[in-house]
Write a protein that holds these residues in place. Structure first.
Motif, PDB file in Angstrom:
ATOM      1  N   LEU A  91       0.828  -1.162  -0.187  1.00  0.00           N
ATOM      2  CA  LEU A  91      -0.181   0.061  -0.054  1.00  0.00           C
ATOM      3  C   LEU A  91       0.809   1.232   0.099  1.00  0.00           C
ATOM      4  O   LEU A  91       1.696   1.184   0.823  1.00  0.00           O
ATOM      5  CB  LEU A  91      -0.854  -0.063   1.373  1.00  0.00           C
ATOM      6  CG  LEU A  91      -2.025   0.969   1.283  1.00  0.00           C
ATOM      7  CD1 LEU A  91      -3.147   0.647   0.726  1.00  0.00           C
ATOM      8  CD2 LEU A  91      -2.235   1.565   2.765  1.00  0.00           C
ATOM      9  N   ARG A  94       0.124   6.672   3.133  1.00  0.00           N
ATOM     10  CA  ARG A  94      -0.699   7.635   3.046  1.00  0.00           C
ATOM     11  C   ARG A  94      -0.348   8.813   4.254  1.00  0.00           C
ATOM     12  O   ARG A  94       0.074   8.412   5.317  1.00  0.00           O
ATOM     13  CB  ARG A  94      -2.221   7.311   3.437  1.00  0.00           C
ATOM     14  CG  ARG A  94      -2.638   5.965   2.636  1.00  0.00           C
ATOM     15  CD  ARG A  94      -2.884   6.303   1.237  1.00  0.00           C
ATOM     16  NE  ARG A  94      -4.022   5.563   0.779  1.00  0.00           N
ATOM     17  CZ  ARG A  94      -3.710   4.494  -0.364  1.00  0.00           C
ATOM     18  NH1 ARG A  94      -2.294   4.022  -0.546  1.00  0.00           N
ATOM     19  NH2 ARG A  94      -4.845   3.765  -0.685  1.00  0.00           N
ATOM     20  N   ASN A 187      -1.725  -0.888  10.811  1.00  0.00           N
ATOM     21  CA  ASN A 187      -2.641  -0.338   9.808  1.00  0.00           C
ATOM     22  C   ASN A 187      -3.119  -1.464   9.133  1.00  0.00           C
ATOM     23  O   ASN A 187      -2.731  -1.723   8.113  1.00  0.00           O
ATOM     24  CB  ASN A 187      -2.113   0.696   9.260  1.00  0.00           C
ATOM     25  CG  ASN A 187      -2.885   1.320   7.752  1.00  0.00           C
ATOM     26  OD1 ASN A 187      -3.994   1.186   7.977  1.00  0.00           O
ATOM     27  ND2 ASN A 187      -2.109   1.962   7.007  1.00  0.00           N
ATOM     28  N   PRO A 188      -4.184  -2.095   9.518  1.00  0.00           N
ATOM     29  CA  PRO A 188      -4.667  -3.188   8.827  1.00  0.00           C
ATOM     30  C   PRO A 188      -5.480  -3.020   7.579  1.00  0.00           C
ATOM     31  O   PRO A 188      -5.928  -1.862   7.421  1.00  0.00           O
ATOM     32  CB  PRO A 188      -5.302  -4.212   9.948  1.00  0.00           C
ATOM     33  CG  PRO A 188      -6.166  -3.079  10.671  1.00  0.00           C
ATOM     34  CD  PRO A 188      -4.940  -1.910  10.674  1.00  0.00           C
ATOM     35  N   PRO A 189      -5.830  -4.005   6.800  1.00  0.00           N
ATOM     36  CA  PRO A 189      -6.962  -3.728   5.756  1.00  0.00           C
ATOM     37  C   PRO A 189      -8.146  -3.315   6.493  1.00  0.00           C
ATOM     38  O   PRO A 189      -8.585  -4.294   7.263  1.00  0.00           O
ATOM     39  CB  PRO A 189      -6.785  -5.267   5.066  1.00  0.00           C
ATOM     40  CG  PRO A 189      -5.878  -5.803   5.190  1.00  0.00           C
ATOM     41  CD  PRO A 189      -5.198  -5.415   6.809  1.00  0.00           C
ATOM     42  N   TYR A 190      -8.774  -2.200   6.161  1.00  0.00           N
ATOM     43  CA  TYR A 190     -10.018  -2.002   6.819  1.00  0.00           C
ATOM     44  C   TYR A 190     -11.177  -1.526   5.914  1.00  0.00           C
ATOM     45  O   TYR A 190     -12.192  -0.985   6.365  1.00  0.00           O
ATOM     46  CB  TYR A 190      -9.702  -1.169   7.826  1.00  0.00           C
ATOM     47  CG  TYR A 190      -9.213   0.335   7.398  1.00  0.00           C
ATOM     48  CD1 TYR A 190      -9.844   0.997   7.009  1.00  0.00           C
ATOM     49  CD2 TYR A 190      -7.928   0.684   8.158  1.00  0.00           C
ATOM     50  CE1 TYR A 190      -9.487   2.508   6.550  1.00  0.00           C
ATOM     51  CE2 TYR A 190      -7.407   1.846   7.739  1.00  0.00           C
ATOM     52  CZ  TYR A 190      -8.035   2.975   7.059  1.00  0.00           C
ATOM     53  OH  TYR A 190      -7.506   4.078   6.813  1.00  0.00           O
ATOM     54  N   ILE A 191     -11.008  -1.640   4.576  1.00  0.00           N
ATOM     55  CA  ILE A 191     -12.046  -0.972   3.862  1.00  0.00           C
ATOM     56  C   ILE A 191     -13.176  -2.222   3.734  1.00  0.00           C
ATOM     57  O   ILE A 191     -12.674  -3.537   3.330  1.00  0.00           O
ATOM     58  CB  ILE A 191     -11.677  -0.697   2.464  1.00  0.00           C
ATOM     59  CG1 ILE A 191     -10.371   0.089   2.436  1.00  0.00           C
ATOM     60  CG2 ILE A 191     -12.547  -0.327   1.570  1.00  0.00           C
ATOM     61  CD1 ILE A 191     -10.613   1.433   2.702  1.00  0.00           C
ATOM     62  N   VAL A 203      -6.270   3.539  -6.403  1.00  0.00           N
ATOM     63  CA  VAL A 203      -6.231   2.725  -5.344  1.00  0.00           C
ATOM     64  C   VAL A 203      -6.690   1.306  -5.776  1.00  0.00           C
ATOM     65  O   VAL A 203      -6.024   0.335  -5.531  1.00  0.00           O
ATOM     66  CB  VAL A 203      -7.302   3.467  -4.224  1.00  0.00           C
ATOM     67  CG1 VAL A 203      -7.230   2.272  -2.919  1.00  0.00           C
ATOM     68  CG2 VAL A 203      -6.777   4.798  -3.970  1.00  0.00           C
ATOM     69  N   ALA A 211      -4.149  -5.577   1.144  1.00  0.00           N
ATOM     70  CA  ALA A 211      -3.829  -4.467   1.984  1.00  0.00           C
ATOM     71  C   ALA A 211      -5.131  -3.625   2.201  1.00  0.00           C
ATOM     72  O   ALA A 211      -4.976  -2.703   3.136  1.00  0.00           O
ATOM     73  CB  ALA A 211      -2.808  -3.673   1.360  1.00  0.00           C
ATOM     74  N   LEU A 212      -6.276  -3.795   1.195  1.00  0.00           N
ATOM     75  CA  LEU A 212      -7.283  -2.722   1.634  1.00  0.00           C
ATOM     76  C   LEU A 212      -8.439  -3.651   2.063  1.00  0.00           C
ATOM     77  O   LEU A 212      -9.296  -2.937   2.753  1.00  0.00           O
ATOM     78  CB  LEU A 212      -7.873  -2.498  -0.016  1.00  0.00           C
ATOM     79  CG  LEU A 212      -6.780  -1.636  -0.769  1.00  0.00           C
ATOM     80  CD1 LEU A 212      -7.374  -1.311  -2.114  1.00  0.00           C
ATOM     81  CD2 LEU A 212      -6.669  -0.143  -0.016  1.00  0.00           C
ATOM     82  N   GLU A 242      -4.811   1.984  13.345  1.00  0.00           N
ATOM     83  CA  GLU A 242      -5.128   3.076  12.322  1.00  0.00           C
ATOM     84  C   GLU A 242      -6.414   2.741  11.960  1.00  0.00           C
ATOM     85  O   GLU A 242      -6.743   1.131  11.819  1.00  0.00           O
ATOM     86  CB  GLU A 242      -4.328   3.153  11.078  1.00  0.00           C
ATOM     87  CG  GLU A 242      -5.394   4.006   9.729  1.00  0.00           C
ATOM     88  CD  GLU A 242      -4.401   4.417   8.693  1.00  0.00           C
ATOM     89  OE1 GLU A 242      -3.297   4.721   8.977  1.00  0.00           O
ATOM     90  OE2 GLU A 242      -5.132   4.711   7.622  1.00  0.00           O
TER      91      GLU A 242
HETATM   92  N1  GLN Z   1      -6.334   4.481   4.173  1.00  0.00           N
HETATM   93  C1  GLN Z   1      -6.337   3.728   2.786  1.00  0.00           C
HETATM   94  C2  GLN Z   1      -7.237   4.184   2.011  1.00  0.00           C
HETATM   95  O1  GLN Z   1      -8.332   5.022   2.246  1.00  0.00           O
HETATM   96  C3  GLN Z   1      -6.779   2.229   3.467  1.00  0.00           C
HETATM   97  C4  GLN Z   1      -5.861   1.650   4.317  1.00  0.00           C
HETATM   98  C5  GLN Z   1      -6.167   0.364   4.873  1.00  0.00           C
HETATM   99  O2  GLN Z   1      -7.010  -0.384   4.428  1.00  0.00           O
HETATM  100  N2  GLN Z   1      -5.427  -0.036   5.685  1.00  0.00           N
HETATM  101  O3  GLN Z   1      -7.373   3.751   0.934  1.00  0.00           O
END
Ligand code: GLN
Length: 281
Positions: A91, A94, A187-191, A203, A211-212, A242
């Motif tokens: 990733l 950011r 900062n794990p995948p969090y979407i 993206v 990673a997303l 995060e």
């Molecule tokens: N912040 C990232 C984004 O908005 C996502 C990163 C994540 O999933 N850790 O694309």
């Protein structure tokens, strides 16, 4: 073609392709290929660009037109004042994630062991190691973990380049992680899976999907880490995440339920919830 003409042509090409930051992108690509600085540019805008550099610059513009992220073309992203190598295996760091580092730095002390879970490019753990060195903390150990071997090649390269003393381990979350830590950051995948489709092409097509993707409700990795981190935290150790802008309540709720105390939610520069942390008892 002069620098001035090259820049103008570059901006026009990118504008036509609908890129929002056409002007900045064209400038950064010109700078990347010719090495010219802003002040040199104003002195030399009527000089000719070297033909081979001009060719490369237009190749870069063609790639950028196809929404390939600028950082994949230049191969770098600045983060916490350091230059990280990036590619399609990690990733792109950011600016939001700088809040994670700034918050985590507050908890650093001598003799601490720090783990960065899902380290990717290594930007968090390397920045923390760098901050610890600048603040002359003693006897600290830094570890970065990631499931992706390809990502670990990038983080290993970055640690070496930035002379950060970090150990990396290939691990599916805590699977291969041994020992206990005073601070675990991630900062794990969090979407949410259904939201990924709506992200910008840069993206969704170019950052690694793993990673997303935070799975159906975006909280998959928080749930697992809150559950498993306890075994790897010293008493009074802190877990720091995060989070996405709308996940503050949910993630602090998960931590509370698991018995974490001193839970704090911090906002990013845009005023949105971005960091959650708590102490393990
Ligand atoms: N912040 C990232 C984004 O908005 C996502 C990163 C994540 O999933 N850790 O694309």
């Amino acid at each position: 073609m002069t620098y001035k003409e090259a820049l103008k042509k570059g901006r026009e090409l990118l504008e036509k392709a609908g890129l929002e930051e056409a002007s900045t992108d064209a400038w950064l690509l010109l700078q990347h290929r010719t090495g010219i600085s802003r002040s040199q540019y104003f002195l030399r805008e009527r000089d000719e660009v070297q033909p081979d550099q001009e060719t490369q610059y237009f190749d870069d513009l063609a790639r950028r037109k196809r929404h390939i992220p600028l950082q994949h073309i230049t191969g770098v992203q600045e983060f916490m004042g350091l230059e990280f190598m990036v590619n399609e295996d990690v990733l792109i760091p950011r600016q939001d994630t700088e809040c994670v580092v700034e918050e985590a730095v507050k908890y650093l002390q001598d003799d601490m062991k720090v783990l960065d879970m899902c380290t990717g490019s290594g930007c968090i753990v390397i920045s923390l190691a760098d901050a610890a060195r600048q603040k002359r903390f003693r006897n600290m150990e830094f570890t970065g973990a990631d499931i992706s071997e390809k990502a670990l090649r990038v983080s290993g390269f970055n640690a070496e380049k930035l002379q950060a003393d970090v150990t990396f381990v290939q691990s599916d979350l805590f699977e291969n992680v041994t020992g206990q830590f005073d601070l675990i950051v991630s900062n794990p995948p969090y979407i949410r899976t259904d939201v990924i489709e709506e992200l910008q092409d840069e993206v969704k097509l170019h950052d690694p999907y793993i990673a997303l993707d935070g799975k159906s409700d975006g909280l998959f990795f928080y749930r697992r880490m809150v559950e498993e981190a306890g075994r790897h935290l010293h008493p009074k150790g802190r877990l720091l995440f995060e989070i996405g802008f709308d996940q503050g309540k949910a993630v602090s709720g998960l931590m509370e339920k698991a018995g974490y105390t001193e839970i704090v939610v911090k906002k990013d520069l845009a005023g949105l919830d971005r960091v959650v942390s708590g102490v393990y008892n």
